[in-house]
Design an enzyme around this catalytic site. Structure first.
Site, PDB file in Angstrom:
ATOM      1  N   ARG A  89       0.812  -1.316   0.283  1.00 54.25           N
ATOM      2  CA  ARG A  89       0.163  -0.092   0.038  1.00 54.25           C
ATOM      3  C   ARG A  89       0.792   1.086   0.098  1.00 54.25           C
ATOM      4  NH1 ARG A  89      -2.207  -3.508  -1.331  1.00 54.25           N
ATOM      5  NH2 ARG A  89      -4.210  -4.367  -0.464  1.00 54.25           N
ATOM      6  N   GLU A 104      -3.681   3.745   7.008  1.00 50.87           N
ATOM      7  CA  GLU A 104      -3.657   3.538   5.535  1.00 50.87           C
ATOM      8  C   GLU A 104      -4.207   4.650   4.874  1.00 50.87           C
ATOM      9  OE1 GLU A 104      -4.634  -0.331   4.095  1.00 50.87           O
ATOM     10  OE2 GLU A 104      -5.356   0.379   2.223  1.00 50.87           O
ATOM     11  N   SER A 139     -10.061   0.461   4.110  1.00 51.79           N
ATOM     12  CA  SER A 139      -9.383  -0.054   5.061  1.00 51.79           C
ATOM     13  C   SER A 139      -8.556   1.224   5.647  1.00 51.79           C
ATOM     14  CB  SER A 139      -8.285  -0.970   4.596  1.00 51.79           C
ATOM     15  OG  SER A 139      -9.017  -2.160   4.310  1.00 51.79           O
TER      16      SER A 139
HETATM   17  C1  FAD Z   1     -15.298   0.885   0.033  1.00 55.91           C
HETATM   18  C2  FAD Z   1     -13.944   0.883  -0.139  1.00 55.91           C
HETATM   19  C3  FAD Z   1     -13.287  -0.294  -0.365  1.00 55.91           C
HETATM   20  C4  FAD Z   1     -11.797  -0.281  -0.606  1.00 55.91           C
HETATM   21  N1  FAD Z   1     -11.106  -1.447  -0.992  1.00 55.91           N
HETATM   22  C5  FAD Z   1      -9.694  -1.230  -1.463  1.00 55.91           C
HETATM   23  C6  FAD Z   1      -9.003  -2.498  -1.856  1.00 55.91           C
HETATM   24  O1  FAD Z   1      -9.644  -3.571  -1.769  1.00 55.91           O
HETATM   25  N2  FAD Z   1      -7.698  -2.339  -1.789  1.00 55.91           N
HETATM   26  C7  FAD Z   1      -7.165  -1.233  -1.591  1.00 55.91           C
HETATM   27  O2  FAD Z   1      -5.868  -1.161  -2.067  1.00 55.91           O
HETATM   28  N3  FAD Z   1      -7.747  -0.100  -1.514  1.00 55.91           N
HETATM   29  C8  FAD Z   1      -8.953  -0.113  -1.107  1.00 55.91           C
HETATM   30  N4  FAD Z   1      -9.783   1.127  -0.948  1.00 55.91           N
HETATM   31  C9  FAD Z   1      -9.150   2.317  -0.794  1.00 55.91           C
HETATM   32  C10 FAD Z   1      -8.932   3.126  -1.783  1.00 55.91           C
HETATM   33  O3  FAD Z   1     -10.084   2.942  -2.992  1.00 55.91           O
HETATM   34  C11 FAD Z   1      -7.604   2.941  -2.907  1.00 55.91           C
HETATM   35  O4  FAD Z   1      -6.420   3.263  -2.124  1.00 55.91           O
HETATM   36  C12 FAD Z   1      -7.529   3.653  -3.835  1.00 55.91           C
HETATM   37  O5  FAD Z   1      -6.498   3.251  -4.921  1.00 55.91           O
HETATM   38  C13 FAD Z   1      -7.528   5.213  -3.838  1.00 55.91           C
HETATM   39  O6  FAD Z   1      -7.706   5.871  -5.214  1.00 55.91           O
HETATM   40  P1  FAD Z   1      -8.431   7.244  -5.077  1.00 55.91           P
HETATM   41  O7  FAD Z   1      -8.560   7.726  -6.655  1.00 55.91           O
HETATM   42  O8  FAD Z   1      -9.608   7.322  -4.307  1.00 55.91           O
HETATM   43  O9  FAD Z   1      -7.297   8.100  -4.782  1.00 55.91           O
HETATM   44  P2  FAD Z   1      -7.432   9.439  -3.479  1.00 55.91           P
HETATM   45  O10 FAD Z   1      -8.134   8.502  -2.165  1.00 55.91           O
HETATM   46  O11 FAD Z   1      -8.122  10.575  -4.260  1.00 55.91           O
HETATM   47  O12 FAD Z   1      -6.017   9.693  -3.031  1.00 55.91           O
HETATM   48  C14 FAD Z   1      -5.289   8.680  -2.394  1.00 55.91           C
HETATM   49  C15 FAD Z   1      -3.700   9.080  -2.629  1.00 55.91           C
HETATM   50  O13 FAD Z   1      -3.295   8.844  -4.039  1.00 55.91           O
HETATM   51  C16 FAD Z   1      -2.623  10.073  -4.229  1.00 55.91           C
HETATM   52  N5  FAD Z   1      -3.100  10.420  -5.814  1.00 55.91           N
HETATM   53  C17 FAD Z   1      -4.187  10.172  -6.260  1.00 55.91           C
HETATM   54  N6  FAD Z   1      -4.125  10.649  -7.705  1.00 55.91           N
HETATM   55  C18 FAD Z   1      -2.891  10.813  -7.930  1.00 55.91           C
HETATM   56  C19 FAD Z   1      -2.112  11.258  -9.044  1.00 55.91           C
HETATM   57  N7  FAD Z   1      -2.669  11.303 -10.301  1.00 55.91           N
HETATM   58  N8  FAD Z   1      -0.885  11.233  -9.156  1.00 55.91           N
HETATM   59  C20 FAD Z   1      -0.066  11.106  -7.750  1.00 55.91           C
HETATM   60  N9  FAD Z   1      -0.766  10.905  -6.647  1.00 55.91           N
HETATM   61  C21 FAD Z   1      -2.214  10.790  -6.562  1.00 55.91           C
HETATM   62  C22 FAD Z   1      -3.472  11.122  -3.439  1.00 55.91           C
HETATM   63  O14 FAD Z   1      -2.469  12.531  -3.279  1.00 55.91           O
HETATM   64  C23 FAD Z   1      -3.599  10.699  -1.986  1.00 55.91           C
HETATM   65  O15 FAD Z   1      -2.189  10.610  -1.317  1.00 55.91           O
HETATM   66  C24 FAD Z   1     -11.182   1.170  -0.648  1.00 55.91           C
HETATM   67  C25 FAD Z   1     -11.657   2.292  -0.351  1.00 55.91           C
HETATM   68  C26 FAD Z   1     -13.245   2.194  -0.016  1.00 55.91           C
HETATM   69  C27 FAD Z   1     -13.808   3.365   0.097  1.00 55.91           C
END
Ligand code: FAD
Length: 304
Positions: free
Chosen positions: A177, A296, A226
């Site tokens: 992660r 996380e 998570s």
């Molecule tokens: C119901 C639910 C279930 C989930 N299940 C999982 C799972 O099974 N596995 C898992 O790994 N995660 C899970 N997650 C967490 C989340 O979905 C992941 O971490 C996902 O990859 C985050 O993507 P996001 O676009 O929402 O990023 P954000 O939450 O908007 O940002 C997360 C981080 O990424 C950075 N970031 C975003 N875009 C960029 C970019 N273009 N360039 C540089 N940095 C960037 C942001 O600055 C921040 O630090 C879950 C979340 C929820 C709500």
């Protein structure tokens, strides 16, 4: 007083994207909480993003947000510029022999489905991750035994100076992660590698991923996924359960009854409630098991 977005607009006459002042972020974040972005920028395309970064004065911070599924923005909001990549960065292009290009703003779930339609296996795990590719690249998102790092060949983006960068899988410095890519790089997309696979077999995998999730996670709630990383060899949810935190509540924030590693906004929570609840969980887990849970969820911005 002139707003940051007005000052930046005057310093960047050729900017084509949307730059706006004091934008609320809460409605586009999964937790539905948090303060405003001092300035919000949605670049028109890659050249526009490069131009913006090359003209951004030193000392003005920027933060990229994706779909906000792993973010807790504090109630005082985000100082500086918040950058959100939109549709121009959402292209998905399946290639030959299992290769696939995905823009940073492409939703993970769409990547899973388009790979399926193109007969590419290896991306079904994305069907259960509710973020976009930029967030997956930054967080090394993973599920069902596969992580983003298992698929990444090269990542493309721009650094703080506005220069294009290409990072190999090794240069992304992936671990659980986490990526240790150079600070400040904004990812615009990635070349990834899956394998040619029968569409129906991929569809069955995706169906299984989605069904498992719906049964085991509060996928329709206001949550950040998570909350804590699993400590090596242990499950965060189990430690939290053993510490008696199932259903624990502070203000409008509650530890999920369904999956104890999820915190929920059950109505009217502030970001401070959610963070305080997370810290209370950490305290109780440390007390009962001696384990220090590591967040996380990314907590960003300033307190109110
Ligand atoms: C119901 C639910 C279930 C989930 N299940 C999982 C799972 O099974 N596995 C898992 O790994 N995660 C899970 N997650 C967490 C989340 O979905 C992941 O971490 C996902 O990859 C985050 O993507 P996001 O676009 O929402 O990023 P954000 O939450 O908007 O940002 C997360 C981080 O990424 C950075 N970031 C975003 N875009 C960029 C970019 N273009 N360039 C540089 N940095 C960037 C942001 O600055 C921040 O630090 C879950 C979340 C929820 C709500």
């Amino acid at each position: 007083m002139t707003s940051l977005s007005d000052r930046l607009s005057s310093a960047m006459p050729k900017l084509r994207g949307r730059l706006s002042a004091a934008q609320s972020l809460a409605e586009s974040l999964w937790f539905r909480v948090g303060g405003k972005a001092e300035a919000l920028f949605a670049p028109a395309d890659e050249d526009d993003l490069a131009y913006f970064l090359s003209r951004l004065p030193d000392g003005i911070p920027y933060t990229v947000v994706g779909l906000g599924s792993n973010l807790l923005v504090r109630d005082g909001g985000l100082p500086g510029v918040t950058i959100r990549l939109g549709r121009p960065f959402a292209t998905i292009a399946p290639g030959r022999d299992g290769a696939l290009w995905a823009g940073a703003a492409a939703a993970d779930k769409r990547v899973a489905l388009e790979a399926m339609e193109a007969g590419i296996g290896g991306f079904a795990f994305f069907a259960g991750v509710p973020g976009a590719i930029g967030g997956a690249l930054a967080m090394n998102a993973g599920a069902n035994g596969t992580e983003t790092s298992d698929r990444v060949v090269e990542v493309f983006g721009f650094d703080r100076a506005g220069d294009a960068v290409t990072l190999s899988n090794a240069e992304m410095g992936y671990s659980y992660r986490r990526s240790s890519a150079p600070e400040g790089v904004i990812f615009t997309g990635a070349l990834m590698q899956g394998e040619p696979r029968d569409r129906d077999a991929v569809k069955a995998e995706i169906d299984a991923v989605v069904a498992h999730r719906e049964a085991s996670q509060p996928t329709k709630s206001r949550t950040g996924g998570s909350t804590f990383k699993n400590p090596p060899g242990q499950s965060a949810w189990k430690l939290i359960d053993e510490a008696g935190c199932r259903g624990l509540r502070i203000g409008g924030a509650q530890v999920s009854e369904l999956h104890t590693n999820f915190l929920l906004n059950v109505g009217g929570a502030t970001a401070a409630d959610i963070e305080a609840l997370g810290e209370e969980v950490r305290r109780r887990v440390k007390e009962t098991s001696g384990v220090e849970l590591e967040w996380e969820i990314k907590r960003i911005g300033v307190a109110a």
